[in-house]
Design an enzyme around this catalytic site. Structure first.
Site, mmCIF file in Angstrom:
data_model
loop_
_atom_site.group_PDB
_atom_site.id
_atom_site.type_symbol
_atom_site.label_atom_id
_atom_site.label_comp_id
_atom_site.label_asym_id
_atom_site.label_seq_id
_atom_site.Cartn_x
_atom_site.Cartn_y
_atom_site.Cartn_z
ATOM 1 N N SER A 11 0.831 -1.214 0.000
ATOM 2 C CA SER A 11 0.000 0.000 0.000
ATOM 3 C C SER A 11 0.862 1.259 0.000
ATOM 4 C CB SER A 11 -0.906 -0.008 1.231
ATOM 5 O OG SER A 11 -0.094 -0.146 2.385
ATOM 6 N N GLY A 12 1.999 1.184 -0.695
ATOM 7 C CA GLY A 12 2.850 2.373 -0.819
ATOM 8 C C GLY A 12 2.299 3.302 -1.887
ATOM 9 N N PHE A 42 1.225 -2.321 5.707
ATOM 10 C CA PHE A 42 2.260 -2.451 6.742
ATOM 11 C C PHE A 42 1.926 -1.378 7.779
ATOM 12 C CE2 PHE A 42 6.511 -1.276 8.362
ATOM 13 C CZ PHE A 42 6.905 -2.510 8.856
ATOM 14 N N LYS A 270 15.758 -0.659 -15.588
ATOM 15 C CA LYS A 270 15.698 0.788 -15.897
ATOM 16 C C LYS A 270 15.980 1.633 -14.662
ATOM 17 C CE LYS A 270 11.732 1.711 -13.734
ATOM 18 N NZ LYS A 270 11.482 2.719 -12.712
ATOM 19 N N ARG A 336 11.728 8.727 -8.994
ATOM 20 C CA ARG A 336 12.372 9.002 -7.705
ATOM 21 C C ARG A 336 13.864 8.682 -7.741
ATOM 22 N NH1 ARG A 336 8.138 5.404 -4.425
ATOM 23 N NH2 ARG A 336 8.825 4.058 -6.136
ATOM 24 N N GLN A 365 14.354 1.680 -5.526
ATOM 25 C CA GLN A 365 14.675 0.306 -5.917
ATOM 26 C C GLN A 365 16.004 0.234 -6.672
ATOM 27 O OE1 GLN A 365 11.507 -2.306 -5.380
ATOM 28 N NE2 GLN A 365 12.334 -0.871 -3.900
HETATM 29 P P1 NAD Z 1 6.925 2.980 -1.671
HETATM 30 O O1 NAD Z 1 8.220 3.431 -2.238
HETATM 31 O O2 NAD Z 1 5.857 3.958 -1.472
HETATM 32 O O3 NAD Z 1 7.361 2.197 -0.329
HETATM 33 C C1 NAD Z 1 6.811 2.301 0.866
HETATM 34 C C2 NAD Z 1 5.998 1.069 1.219
HETATM 35 O O4 NAD Z 1 6.833 0.107 1.894
HETATM 36 C C3 NAD Z 1 4.886 1.444 2.190
HETATM 37 O O5 NAD Z 1 3.695 0.812 1.851
HETATM 38 C C4 NAD Z 1 5.415 0.932 3.517
HETATM 39 O O6 NAD Z 1 4.382 0.608 4.413
HETATM 40 C C5 NAD Z 1 6.133 -0.320 3.063
HETATM 41 N N1 NAD Z 1 7.062 -0.826 4.070
HETATM 42 C C6 NAD Z 1 7.947 -0.130 4.825
HETATM 43 N N2 NAD Z 1 8.614 -0.977 5.648
HETATM 44 C C7 NAD Z 1 8.141 -2.220 5.385
HETATM 45 C C8 NAD Z 1 8.435 -3.516 5.881
HETATM 46 N N3 NAD Z 1 9.369 -3.710 6.808
HETATM 47 N N4 NAD Z 1 7.759 -4.577 5.382
HETATM 48 C C9 NAD Z 1 6.834 -4.403 4.413
HETATM 49 N N5 NAD Z 1 6.503 -3.200 3.898
HETATM 50 C C10 NAD Z 1 7.158 -2.132 4.384
HETATM 51 O O7 NAD Z 1 6.355 1.739 -2.511
HETATM 52 P P2 NAD Z 1 5.677 1.757 -3.958
HETATM 53 O O8 NAD Z 1 5.918 3.060 -4.659
HETATM 54 O O9 NAD Z 1 4.283 1.305 -3.789
HETATM 55 O O10 NAD Z 1 6.546 0.685 -4.740
HETATM 56 C C11 NAD Z 1 6.230 -0.678 -4.838
HETATM 57 C C12 NAD Z 1 6.873 -1.245 -6.087
HETATM 58 O O11 NAD Z 1 6.269 -0.600 -7.223
HETATM 59 C C13 NAD Z 1 8.379 -0.977 -6.222
HETATM 60 O O12 NAD Z 1 9.011 -2.121 -6.730
HETATM 61 C C14 NAD Z 1 8.471 0.166 -7.216
HETATM 62 O O13 NAD Z 1 9.649 0.146 -7.987
HETATM 63 C C15 NAD Z 1 7.271 -0.111 -8.089
HETATM 64 N N6 NAD Z 1 6.729 1.073 -8.793
HETATM 65 C C16 NAD Z 1 6.619 2.278 -8.162
HETATM 66 C C17 NAD Z 1 6.079 3.352 -8.862
HETATM 67 C C18 NAD Z 1 5.920 4.719 -8.239
HETATM 68 O O14 NAD Z 1 5.778 5.697 -8.985
HETATM 69 N N7 NAD Z 1 5.893 4.815 -6.920
HETATM 70 C C19 NAD Z 1 5.623 3.185 -10.173
HETATM 71 C C20 NAD Z 1 5.728 1.940 -10.769
HETATM 72 C C21 NAD Z 1 6.291 0.891 -10.059
HETATM 73 P P1 13P Z 2 10.865 5.468 -9.396
HETATM 74 O O1 13P Z 2 10.785 4.344 -8.395
HETATM 75 O O2 13P Z 2 12.275 5.834 -9.753
HETATM 76 O O3 13P Z 2 10.039 6.660 -8.989
HETATM 77 O O4 13P Z 2 10.241 4.949 -10.738
HETATM 78 C C1 13P Z 2 8.867 4.897 -10.846
HETATM 79 C C2 13P Z 2 8.518 4.053 -11.998
HETATM 80 O O5 13P Z 2 8.797 2.878 -11.998
HETATM 81 C C3 13P Z 2 7.855 4.737 -13.131
HETATM 82 O O6 13P Z 2 7.464 3.824 -14.106
#
Ligand code: NAD
Ligand code: 13P
Length: 416
Positions: A11-12, A42, A270, A336, A365
């Site tokens: 739920s990030g 979390f 990427k 990011r 990541q």
């Molecule tokens: P985020 O960067 O917002 O990470 C925070 C999340 O991690 C929160 O939900 C938090 O509760 C959780 N967390 C913290 N400590 C933890 C623990 N010990 N155990 C389990 N969870 C914990 O996360 P996000 O943006 O939702 O990213 C998830 C995936 O999606 C990543 O692999 C990211 O690369 C990918 N992604 C992100 C984006 C974006 O724009 N944010 C876009 C596409 C893909």
């Molecule tokens: P960042 O985690 O670097 O923000 O990338 C987000 C993403 O995967 C966009 O497609």
């Protein structure tokens, strides 16, 4: 007919955005899906900040449970502030309870936490559940490199596909148009009403009724160890149509493909390239340098895919889908990883310091992926074949400088 129940594990920033999309669709297509969507959170105590719609200066900084804020205010005030979530999303702090009875599991959390999460989920899911991994990262162990989709699938004894694309979460949460790529290629048993395009399938022509413990091929073309359980016939098929219906919105256009390896690797690799783009931008080198980074990065992504997943990966996934070149461009422009790397160079501090200071708990990541991929390449004596990936690792570790990049990648730029 039964309906599919859906759980989002995570739920990030992106997890909450995908939950919004999915919950809008389960409500619209409630003939196929149960309307309520479980979202595992979390749990943590948070203070509602001024970027939230529910900020109230009079309440001050009294911490509250994140799940109860999401369930009462319908906003993830910490990870997706300012966005109203559909009220059919149920935030649940218990993993075991959140996944109970769900036939569709969507894994969406930073890759460093997935091992622990999978351990807790094991034994609590339906044996015939299917997964989609939205995680951008690869799993590197002493034995080699694997995709999280496969690693989740093997660990939970289910089939798991992948969703990835040029998808900066904040833009999609605000319903600005974007594309995504969903890769889903299970053995034919799930696809009897919508055959998978995979060629050379080991189980051609098998229908839903025959379906226990059929063997299938993994992303390296090997016989998979995972023994899948058939989806009971009373459920709607879990095929490309079903997943398109679950994810497609007017602002989020879905392309369904079969190349799980290509889609997963595009999203993971990427992030290393986006760090390099941030480094050169922070140095003030401008758009030409950034384009050079993206070009070289794309070549290394394709090479990595072909070298280690050559049996199934398709180059076009990198060059023609949202999960490939489009994600590379958007991430190297405003992601990011890019922004933190740029700031690190501008301020002369480490990327990790910027991450801690600026991201309010969100996780990069790219840094861990750069280290993981490097340890995998180094163990095989292949660092020199991937000069940009290696340069990013060495810059993060302080062994090399951004100014070294042109020389480090010279073998690719001028064949020296
Ligand atoms: P985020 O960067 O917002 O990470 C925070 C999340 O991690 C929160 O939900 C938090 O509760 C959780 N967390 C913290 N400590 C933890 C623990 N010990 N155990 C389990 N969870 C914990 O996360 P996000 O943006 O939702 O990213 C998830 C995936 O999606 C990543 O692999 C990211 O690369 C990918 N992604 C992100 C984006 C974006 O724009 N944010 C876009 C596409 C893909
Ligand atoms: P960042 O985690 O670097 O923000 O990338 C987000 C993403 O995967 C966009 O497609």
């Amino acid at each position: 007919e039964k309906k599919h129940k859906v759980t989002i594990v995570g739920s990030g920033n992106w997890g909450s955005t995908i939950a919004k999309i999915v919950a809008e669709n389960t409500k619209q297509h409630n003939d196929i899906f149960e309307e309520q969507v479980q979202m595992w959170v979390f749990e943590e105590d948070v203070v509602i900040g001024s970027d939230s719609k529910h900020y109230n200066a009079a309440i001050g900084d009294k911490p509250q449970k994140l799940t109860s804020i999401i369930n009462s205010k319908h906003e993830n005030v910490k990870y997706l502030p300012g966005i109203t979530l559909p009220s059919n999303i149920i935030a649940n702090p218990s993993l075991a309870d959140a996944v109970k009875g769900s036939s569709i599991l969507i894994f969406n959390l930073p890759h460093q936490f997935i091992a622990n999460v999978c351990k807790q989920v094991r034994g609590h899911i339906l044996p015939f559940a299917r997964g989609i991994s939205c995680i951008k990262g690869v799993n590197v162990t002493d034995d080699g490199v694997s995709l999280f989709s496969e690693w989740i699938g093997d660990g939970l004894n289910i089939y798991c596909g992948a969703l990835s694309g040029a998808n900066i979460a904040s833009e999609i949460a605000a319903e600005k148009w974007s594309e995504t790529t969903v890769a889903y290629d299970p053995p034919p048993m799930d696809n009897s009403r919508n055959p998978s395009p995979r060629s050379g399938s080991p189980n051609p022509g098998i229908t839903v009724t025959d379906l226990q413990d059929l063997s299938h091929r993994d992303c390296r073309g090997r016989a998979s160890k995972t023994k899948l359980t058939a989806l009971p016939a009373e459920y709607p098929p879990l095929d490309h149509d079903c997943f398109r219906t679950l994810f497609h919105r007017h602002y989020f256009h879905v392309q369904m493909v079969s190349d799980v390896a290509g889609v997963s690797l595009g999203g993971a690799l990427k992030n290393i390239v986006a760090l390099a783009a941030g480094f050169v931008d922070g140095r003030g080198w401008g758009d030409n340098a950034k384009a050079a980074i993206m070009r070289i990065g794309l070549m290394e992504m394709v090479k990595f895919g072909k070298e280690f997943f050559g049996e199934t990966v398709q180059s076009q996934t990198f060059t023609e889908t949202s999960a490939g070149v489009a994600d590379l461009i958007t991430s190297s422009s405003g992601g990011r990883n890019f922004r933190c790397a740029r700031k690190a160079v501008e301020q002369g501090i480490s990327v990790e310091e910027v991450e801690k200071k600026e991201l309010n708990g969100q996780k990069l990541q790219g840094t861990t992926t750069a280290f993981e991929v490097n340890s995998f390449l180094k163990a095989r004596g292949l660092e020199k074949d991937y000069p940009l990936f290696t340069a990013v690792n060495d810059i993060l570790l302080g062994k090399k400088d951004v100014d070294d990049i042109p020389n480090l990648v010279a073998t690719v730029t001028d064949g020296a």
